[in-house]
Design a protein around this motif. Structure first.
Motif, PDB file in Angstrom:
ATOM      1  N   GLU A   7       0.823  -1.206   0.000  1.00 54.91           N
ATOM      2  CA  GLU A   7       0.000   0.000   0.000  1.00 54.91           C
ATOM      3  C   GLU A   7       0.857   1.257   0.000  1.00 54.91           C
ATOM      4  O   GLU A   7       0.628   2.189  -0.779  1.00 54.91           O
ATOM      5  CB  GLU A   7      -0.922   0.005   1.218  1.00 54.91           C
ATOM      6  N   GLU A 287      -8.511  -5.399  -6.059  1.00 52.90           N
ATOM      7  CA  GLU A 287      -8.607  -4.189  -5.239  1.00 52.90           C
ATOM      8  C   GLU A 287      -7.417  -3.267  -5.496  1.00 52.90           C
ATOM      9  O   GLU A 287      -7.572  -2.042  -5.551  1.00 52.90           O
ATOM     10  CB  GLU A 287      -8.690  -4.554  -3.759  1.00 52.90           C
ATOM     11  N   ARG A 291      -7.631   0.534  -6.874  1.00 49.94           N
ATOM     12  CA  ARG A 291      -7.073   1.685  -6.146  1.00 49.94           C
ATOM     13  C   ARG A 291      -6.097   2.481  -7.011  1.00 49.94           C
ATOM     14  O   ARG A 291      -6.050   3.708  -6.941  1.00 49.94           O
ATOM     15  CB  ARG A 291      -6.362   1.222  -4.870  1.00 49.94           C
ATOM     16  N   THR A 292      -5.287   1.787  -7.799  1.00 53.76           N
ATOM     17  CA  THR A 292      -4.272   2.480  -8.598  1.00 53.76           C
ATOM     18  C   THR A 292      -4.836   3.072  -9.881  1.00 53.76           C
ATOM     19  O   THR A 292      -4.286   4.031 -10.421  1.00 53.76           O
ATOM     20  CB  THR A 292      -3.131   1.519  -8.969  1.00 53.76           C
TER      21      THR A 292
END
Length: 303
Positions: A7, A287, A291-292
Motif C-alpha cells: 500500500e 482491489e 485503487r491504482t
C-alpha cells in the motif's frame, strides 16, 4: 534497509504520476489465466521483469526457470527487461546462471545498460553526485563524480546533479544526511532505477525511486527527474528495436508492479500480464488495480 508495504509502495508512486507516461488501460477487464503458456504463442516478443517475476532477491520463484525453458522449446522470443542497476549485459549471464536461468547476455537488458549510454556521453562529471556503492560495475564511467556513499550521504558544494543509481549500501542515515544537505538547493535529478521498491524474500525493500521521492518531497525539488528504466520508454524502445518488432501489439510485457511494468507496457501499446507472485503477493489484486487505476490485459498467479 527500509521495508515498504504494498500500500505504501503504491502511495509513493501515485504521488509522482507526473514522472511517468500517462495511464492507458485496456478497454476490457483483465483476463485471468493460469500462466504464460496460455497466451505465449500470440506474441512475437515477450518481455519479462526480473524481481517478482523470475526471482525474489536471489531466489528463483517456483516454476520460473521451467517457464523459460518452455519459451525456448517453443522458439518464442523473449528478453528480460529489468530496472536492475547492479547488473549490465557484461555480467548478466553469470548472475542469472547462479539463480537457475540460462540466459545469454543478449537476452537481458537492464536500466544500467541505458544509464551507461548516458554516462559514456558525458564530457564532464565533476558536478554530479552519485548514489552507488564504491564497488560498482560502472566504476569506469563514474570516475570524477562525487560518490555520496563515501561522503555518508552529504552533498558537497559544487554538486548540482544527483544520479540515483542503486540503493545497495545506502542507509537511512545517508538518506537523512543527503536530505539535510540538499535543503535550500535545487538539483537536476537522474534515476537509473525508478522502482520505489522491489521484492526480497517475504518483504518489499526501498529502491532508488524511493530515495529520490523522499528527497523531492522533503526539499521541494522542482526538476522533473530523468528516468532510465521502466516505465520510461527508452528501455522498452531499445528492446523492441533490437528484436526488430514493428507491431507493439505483438509484444507482451510480464511484470509484478502496476506503476512500472504495466503502466509502461500499456503506454507502449504492448499487451501486459500482471503476476501475483511479486510485490502484490497475498494482496487482493483486483482491489489493488481498482485503487491504482492501472489495469493489465491479463492476470496470473505466477509465470
Amino acid at each position: 534497509m527500509i521495508v515498504l508495504s504494498p500500500e505504501s509502495l503504491n502511495e509513493v508512486y501515485a504521488r509522482h504520476l507526473d514522472w511517468y507516461p500517462a495511464i492507458q488501460n485496456p478497454q476490457s477487464a483483465p483476463e485471468h489465466i493460469e500462466g504464460l503458456a496460455d497466451i505465449m504463442f500470440q506474441f512475437d516478443l515477450i518481455l519479462l521483469d526480473s524481481y517478482g517475476v523470475l526471482c525474489r532477491g536471489s531466489t528463483p520463484i517456483e516454476g520460473a526457470p521451467e517457464a523459460i525453458q518452455q519459451l525456448r522449446k517453443n522458439n518464442v522470443s523473449f528478453c528480460v527487461v529489468s530496472n536492475d542497476t547492479l547488473t549490465n549485459r557484461s555480467v548478466a549471464a553469470e548472475k542469472y546462471r547462479t539463480r537457475g536461468f540460462d540466459f545469454t547476455s543478449n537476452e537481458v537488458l537492464t536500466s544500467l545498460d541505458i544509464t551507461e549510454q548516458y554516462l559514456s556521453s558525458l564530457e564532464s562529471s565533476g558536478n554530479i553526485g552519485v548514489i552507488a556503492p564504491l564497488d560498482h560495475p560502472s566504476n569506469h564511467l563514474l570516475e570524477g563524480m562525487v560518490r555520496l556513499n563515501g561522503c555518508n550521504g552529504e552533498i558537497p558544494d559544487g554538486v548540482d546533479t544527483l544520479l540515483f543509481l542503486t540503493g545497495a549500501g545506502w542507509t537511512a542515515k545517508m538518506q537523512e544526511n543527503m536530505v539535510n544537505s540538499a535543503n535550500g538547493r535545487q538539483f537536476d535529478l537522474i534515476v537509473g532505477n525508478p522502482d520505489i521498491g522491489a521484492p526480497h524474500g517475504d518483504h518489499v525493500t526501498a529502491t532508488p525511486g524511493y530515495f529520490l521521492a523522499d528527497l523531492v518531497e522533503q526539499t521541494i525539488q522542482k526538476a522533473k527527474p530523468t528516468l532510465f528504466g521502466k516505465p520510461d520508454r527508452s528501455i522498452f524502445s531499445m528492446a523492441i528495436e533490437q528484436h526488430q518488432i514493428t507491431d507493439p501489439s505483438k509484444v507482451l510485457m510480464v511484470g509484478d508492479t502496476l506503476y512500472t511494468d504495466i503502466l509502461g507496457g500499456n503506454a507502449m501499446g504492448f499487451k501486459t500480464l500482471l503476476l501475483q507472485c511479486g510485490v502484490y503477493q497475498n494482496e487482493n489484486i483486483l482491489e489493488v488495480i481498482s485503487r491504482t487505476g492501472i489495469s493489465p490485459h491479463y492476470i496470473a498467479p505466477a509465470l
